[in-house]
Design a protein around this motif. Structure first.
Motif, PDB file in Angstrom:
ATOM      1  N   ALA A  77       0.890  -1.157   0.000  1.00 43.75           N
ATOM      2  CA  ALA A  77       0.000   0.000   0.000  1.00 43.75           C
ATOM      3  C   ALA A  77       0.930   1.210   0.000  1.00 43.75           C
ATOM      4  O   ALA A  77       1.811   1.318   0.852  1.00 43.75           O
ATOM      5  CB  ALA A  77      -0.882  -0.002   1.232  1.00 43.75           C
ATOM      6  N   VAL A  78       0.772   2.100  -0.966  1.00 43.95           N
ATOM      7  CA  VAL A  78       1.639   3.275  -1.070  1.00 43.95           C
ATOM      8  C   VAL A  78       1.017   4.396  -0.247  1.00 43.95           C
ATOM      9  O   VAL A  78      -0.118   4.795  -0.490  1.00 43.95           O
ATOM     10  CB  VAL A  78       1.818   3.698  -2.544  1.00 43.95           C
ATOM     11  N   ILE A  79       1.761   4.889   0.740  1.00 45.46           N
ATOM     12  CA  ILE A  79       1.289   5.954   1.620  1.00 45.46           C
ATOM     13  C   ILE A  79       1.926   7.262   1.155  1.00 45.46           C
ATOM     14  O   ILE A  79       3.143   7.375   1.094  1.00 45.46           O
ATOM     15  CB  ILE A  79       1.674   5.665   3.095  1.00 45.46           C
ATOM     16  N   ARG A  80       1.075   8.246   0.815  1.00 45.64           N
ATOM     17  CA  ARG A  80       1.566   9.542   0.309  1.00 45.64           C
ATOM     18  C   ARG A  80       1.333  10.636   1.344  1.00 45.64           C
ATOM     19  O   ARG A  80       0.530  10.473   2.251  1.00 45.64           O
ATOM     20  CB  ARG A  80       0.865   9.894  -0.997  1.00 45.64           C
ATOM     21  N   LYS A  86       4.291  13.364  -2.458  1.00 44.77           N
ATOM     22  CA  LYS A  86       5.490  12.610  -2.095  1.00 44.77           C
ATOM     23  C   LYS A  86       5.113  11.287  -1.444  1.00 44.77           C
ATOM     24  O   LYS A  86       4.234  11.229  -0.596  1.00 44.77           O
ATOM     25  CB  LYS A  86       6.319  13.445  -1.118  1.00 44.77           C
ATOM     26  N   VAL A  87       5.799  10.227  -1.855  1.00 46.62           N
ATOM     27  CA  VAL A  87       5.570   8.917  -1.251  1.00 46.62           C
ATOM     28  C   VAL A  87       6.254   8.896   0.111  1.00 46.62           C
ATOM     29  O   VAL A  87       7.460   9.095   0.211  1.00 46.62           O
ATOM     30  CB  VAL A  87       6.096   7.780  -2.143  1.00 46.62           C
ATOM     31  N   GLU A  88       5.474   8.688   1.154  1.00 45.16           N
ATOM     32  CA  GLU A  88       6.008   8.620   2.515  1.00 45.16           C
ATOM     33  C   GLU A  88       6.557   7.229   2.810  1.00 45.16           C
ATOM     34  O   GLU A  88       7.588   7.093   3.438  1.00 45.16           O
ATOM     35  CB  GLU A  88       4.912   8.965   3.530  1.00 45.16           C
ATOM     36  N   SER A  89       5.830   6.188   2.399  1.00 48.86           N
ATOM     37  CA  SER A  89       6.288   4.822   2.669  1.00 48.86           C
ATOM     38  C   SER A  89       5.519   3.827   1.812  1.00 48.86           C
ATOM     39  O   SER A  89       4.507   4.162   1.198  1.00 48.86           O
ATOM     40  CB  SER A  89       6.117   4.469   4.143  1.00 48.86           C
ATOM     41  N   HIS A  90       6.019   2.620   1.800  1.00 49.53           N
ATOM     42  CA  HIS A  90       5.333   1.477   1.199  1.00 49.53           C
ATOM     43  C   HIS A  90       5.039   0.526   2.344  1.00 49.53           C
ATOM     44  O   HIS A  90       5.963   0.010   2.963  1.00 49.53           O
ATOM     45  CB  HIS A  90       6.220   0.787   0.152  1.00 49.53           C
ATOM     46  N   ASP A  91       3.760   0.336   2.653  1.00 52.03           N
ATOM     47  CA  ASP A  91       3.376  -0.524   3.766  1.00 52.03           C
ATOM     48  C   ASP A  91       2.951  -1.891   3.251  1.00 52.03           C
ATOM     49  O   ASP A  91       2.179  -1.994   2.296  1.00 52.03           O
ATOM     50  CB  ASP A  91       2.227   0.099   4.566  1.00 52.03           C
ATOM     51  N   TYR A  92       3.453  -2.933   3.910  1.00 53.68           N
ATOM     52  CA  TYR A  92       3.132  -4.307   3.541  1.00 53.68           C
ATOM     53  C   TYR A  92       2.356  -4.958   4.673  1.00 53.68           C
ATOM     54  O   TYR A  92       2.688  -4.796   5.834  1.00 53.68           O
ATOM     55  CB  TYR A  92       4.411  -5.122   3.295  1.00 53.68           C
ATOM     56  N   PHE A 140       9.658 -10.003  -1.821  1.00 57.93           N
ATOM     57  CA  PHE A 140       9.625  -8.546  -1.840  1.00 57.93           C
ATOM     58  C   PHE A 140      10.471  -8.087  -3.012  1.00 57.93           C
ATOM     59  O   PHE A 140      11.531  -8.650  -3.280  1.00 57.93           O
ATOM     60  CB  PHE A 140      10.197  -7.968  -0.544  1.00 57.93           C
ATOM     61  N   GLU A 141      10.010  -7.055  -3.702  1.00 55.38           N
ATOM     62  CA  GLU A 141      10.748  -6.532  -4.845  1.00 55.38           C
ATOM     63  C   GLU A 141      11.384  -5.207  -4.439  1.00 55.38           C
ATOM     64  O   GLU A 141      10.681  -4.286  -4.028  1.00 55.38           O
ATOM     65  CB  GLU A 141       9.796  -6.322  -6.015  1.00 55.38           C
ATOM     66  N   ALA A 142      12.694  -5.115  -4.530  1.00 56.32           N
ATOM     67  CA  ALA A 142      13.406  -3.887  -4.209  1.00 56.32           C
ATOM     68  C   ALA A 142      13.745  -3.165  -5.500  1.00 56.32           C
ATOM     69  O   ALA A 142      14.138  -3.790  -6.490  1.00 56.32           O
ATOM     70  CB  ALA A 142      14.682  -4.207  -3.444  1.00 56.32           C
ATOM     71  N   ARG A 143      13.560  -1.862  -5.468  1.00 58.29           N
ATOM     72  CA  ARG A 143      13.893  -1.054  -6.638  1.00 58.29           C
ATOM     73  C   ARG A 143      14.881   0.025  -6.225  1.00 58.29           C
ATOM     74  O   ARG A 143      14.742   0.618  -5.159  1.00 58.29           O
ATOM     75  CB  ARG A 143      12.651  -0.407  -7.229  1.00 58.29           C
ATOM     76  N   ASP A 144      15.818   0.306  -7.059  1.00 65.38           N
ATOM     77  CA  ASP A 144      16.785   1.361  -6.793  1.00 65.38           C
ATOM     78  C   ASP A 144      16.121   2.681  -7.131  1.00 65.38           C
ATOM     79  O   ASP A 144      15.816   2.953  -8.287  1.00 65.38           O
ATOM     80  CB  ASP A 144      18.031   1.132  -7.641  1.00 65.38           C
TER      81      ASP A 144
END
Length: 98
Positions: free
Chosen positions: A26-29, A35-41, A89-93
């Motif tokens: 869930a993308v938290i803005r 601005k993206v604050e966090s990605h919650d799983y 989990f997928e990590a992106r640079d």
């Protein structure tokens, strides 16, 4: 009580390995939505049955992981996927040079 299976009766290396699904966050803005604050799983654990042995053998009772995932082959979102081993989990640079 179920009888144990004879390990010599189970064919080896029959099941095709598959690419595991990827947890979908869930993308938290921020309050303006910029601005993206966090990605919650949200990751769950549960007991269920899964076909681990070749087809024709009984399903195995396992403990595994689940959540909302994305199929890496099709991009399809699956809302309540469960498996063992669990999704990845997928990590992106996100670093970008100036």
């Amino acid at each position: 009580m179920p009888q144990p299976l004879d390990p010599n009766s189970i064919p080896k290396f029959v099941n095709q390995l598959v690419k595991p699904p990827v947890y979908e966050p869930a993308v938290i803005r921020d309050s303006c939505g910029c601005k993206v604050e966090s990605h919650d799983y949200r990751v769950t654990t549960s007991q269920f049955t899964q076909q681990i042995l070749p087809v024709g053998f009984p399903k195995t009772t396992v403990w595994g992981y689940g959540s909302k995932v994305r199929d890496p082959e099709t991009g399809e979102i699956i809302p309540d996927f469960r498996s063992t081993p669990g999704p990845t989990f997928e990590a992106r640079d996100t670093f970008r040079s100036m």
